[in-house]
Enzyme design. Structure first.
Site, PDB file in Angstrom:
ATOM      1  CE  LYS A  84      -2.418  -1.698   3.542  1.00 14.72           C
ATOM      2  NZ  LYS A  84      -2.226  -3.157   3.458  1.00 14.72           N
ATOM      3  CB  THR A  85       3.755   2.336   2.064  1.00 12.59           C
ATOM      4  OG1 THR A  85       3.034   2.142   3.282  1.00 12.59           O
ATOM      5  CG2 THR A  85       4.608   3.594   2.187  1.00 12.59           C
ATOM      6  CG  ASP A 132       0.279   2.806   7.018  1.00 14.88           C
ATOM      7  OD1 ASP A 132      -0.724   2.204   6.590  1.00 14.88           O
ATOM      8  OD2 ASP A 132       1.334   2.227   7.327  1.00 14.88           O
ATOM      9  CB  THR A 164      -4.893  -3.884   8.169  1.00 12.86           C
ATOM     10  OG1 THR A 164      -4.973  -3.322   9.480  1.00 12.86           O
ATOM     11  CG2 THR A 164      -3.491  -3.687   7.624  1.00 12.86           C
ATOM     12  NE  ARG A 223       5.684  -4.870   5.229  1.00 11.12           N
ATOM     13  CZ  ARG A 223       4.679  -4.255   5.851  1.00 11.12           C
ATOM     14  NH1 ARG A 223       4.161  -4.772   6.942  1.00 11.12           N
ATOM     15  NH2 ARG A 223       4.176  -3.137   5.366  1.00 11.12           N
TER      16      ARG A 223
END
Length: 355
Positions: free
Chosen positions: A81-82, A126, A175, A234
């Protein structure tokens, strides 16, 4: 003494599970993450349908010479997302400011951030579901009318004024999309869920990462890592570092299928991507509660952890892979889990997982 909230503690566990960072690795990992992050869509692997949609929206915004609509990304942690927010800013040829909702505790924090923006900038927040009510209400007019509603004076001299802010694009990431208030969620023009990656996509991610960090990797070696990466880039990138270390010590530094499997077996990460805690949770349900159902609080007590951590950290992947079922009566092992694993004893489940 600093007070750590339950949410902060759980977020720390999520980060530890997904990144496994130690203090000595922190500076290296920051450089590592910066180097491997894609800058443009052509470099970004996965999320194919989302990329196609965003490309059209970005081109349309450029033709109108207007900022992109506000965007909300939601989905499990570690899916990019980032990174996507940074890619969007690069594609729009503009700047990005990155923050998180817990950092915006006071009204002046978010007001100062909004006032510092320039026309066309991207503001990325975030964990946006953790915005407090006051900060959220400040965002409403900023998102809709690009202005801030302020009050000055006291009592009878109290006046309300509107201060314009540059037209910007807000990108929120969460999330927990269900935890967002309806007024905030409805102000986003583009809402997308990020999906878990396939093995093929993760293999491509791993091959790209290995090339960037200068590690020779064949496709079979990358695929072996991808199989145990829980569908998450990740985690895949973290495992590449661990396998690279093993390869440097045990072989010539190159990563192949055998090296990947040996390294990940030592880390106790099985062929499904489950670690010791995941397997302990499944074992508890199987052995102590005959496969369930078992209440989340009871399960948390038996595991020695709290219920919220189980719900936020461990369960999502187990449910997504079809090993665990959430029912009104509690958690149950799925028929698929019973088919895949042997639950007569802990040693048997360990042996089955590593076969």
């Amino acid at each position: 003494m600093a007070i750590i909230s339950d949410d902060d503690r759980i977020n720390n566990k999520v980060k530890a599970k997904n990144e496994d960072i130690t203090p000595s690795e922190t500076s290296f990992d920051m450089s590592f993450e910066t180097n491997i992050r894609p800058k443009f869509f052509d470099e970004y692997i996965g999320q194919t349908s989302l990329k196609a949609t965003l490309k059209i929206s970005i081109e349309a915004a450029k033709k109108r010479e207007m900022p992109l609509d506000h965007i909300l990304f939601y989905g499990p942690p570690g899916l990019g997302k980032t990174t996507l927010a940074s890619v969007i800013a690069n594609e729009m040829n503009t700047n990005i400011k990155i923050t998180s909702a817990p950092a915006l505790e006071r009204p002046r924090d978010i007001i100062g951030l909004l006032m510092s923006l320039k026309a066309g900038d991207v503001l990325f927040i975030d964990e946006i579901h953790r915005l407090n009510k006051i900060s959220e209400e400040i965002l409403y007019p900023a998102m809709e009318d690009f202005c801030l509603d302020m009050t000055t004076g006291k009592s009878q001299t109290l006046k309300s004024i509107r201060i314009p802010v540059p037209k910007f694009t807000l990108i929120g990431a969460t999330t927990k999309a269900g935890s967002l208030s309806s007024p905030l969620r409805d102000r986003f023009g583009i809402i997308h869920r990020l999906e878990f990656y396939s093995e093929e996509e993760l293999t491509m991610v791993i091959m790209r990462t290995a090339k960037i960090i200068g590690v020779k990797t064949d496709e079979k070696g990358a695929k072996a890592i991808a199989k145990r990466s829980r569908g998450t880039p990740r985690i895949a990138n973290r495992l590449v570092k661990r396998v690279r270390d093993y390869a440097a010590v045990k072989s010539n530094g190159a990563i192949n299928e055998q090296i990947s499997n040996e390294a990940l077996d030592i880390l106790q990460i099985d062929k499904f991507g489950l670690d010791n805690t995941d397997r302990a949770l499944l074992n508890i349900i199987a052995e102590k509660y005959n496969g369930g159902p078992v209440g989340i609080e009871t399960l948390a007590t038996a595991l020695g952890d709290d219920a919220k951590t189980i719900e936020d950290v461990y369960e999502p992947y187990l449910v997504q892979r079809g090993f665990l079922q959430r029912t009104p009566r509690g958690r149950m092992l799925s028929p698929y889990a019973c088919k895949c694993f042997e639950f007569n004893s802990s040693s048997q489940i360990q042996k089955k997982l590593f076969d």
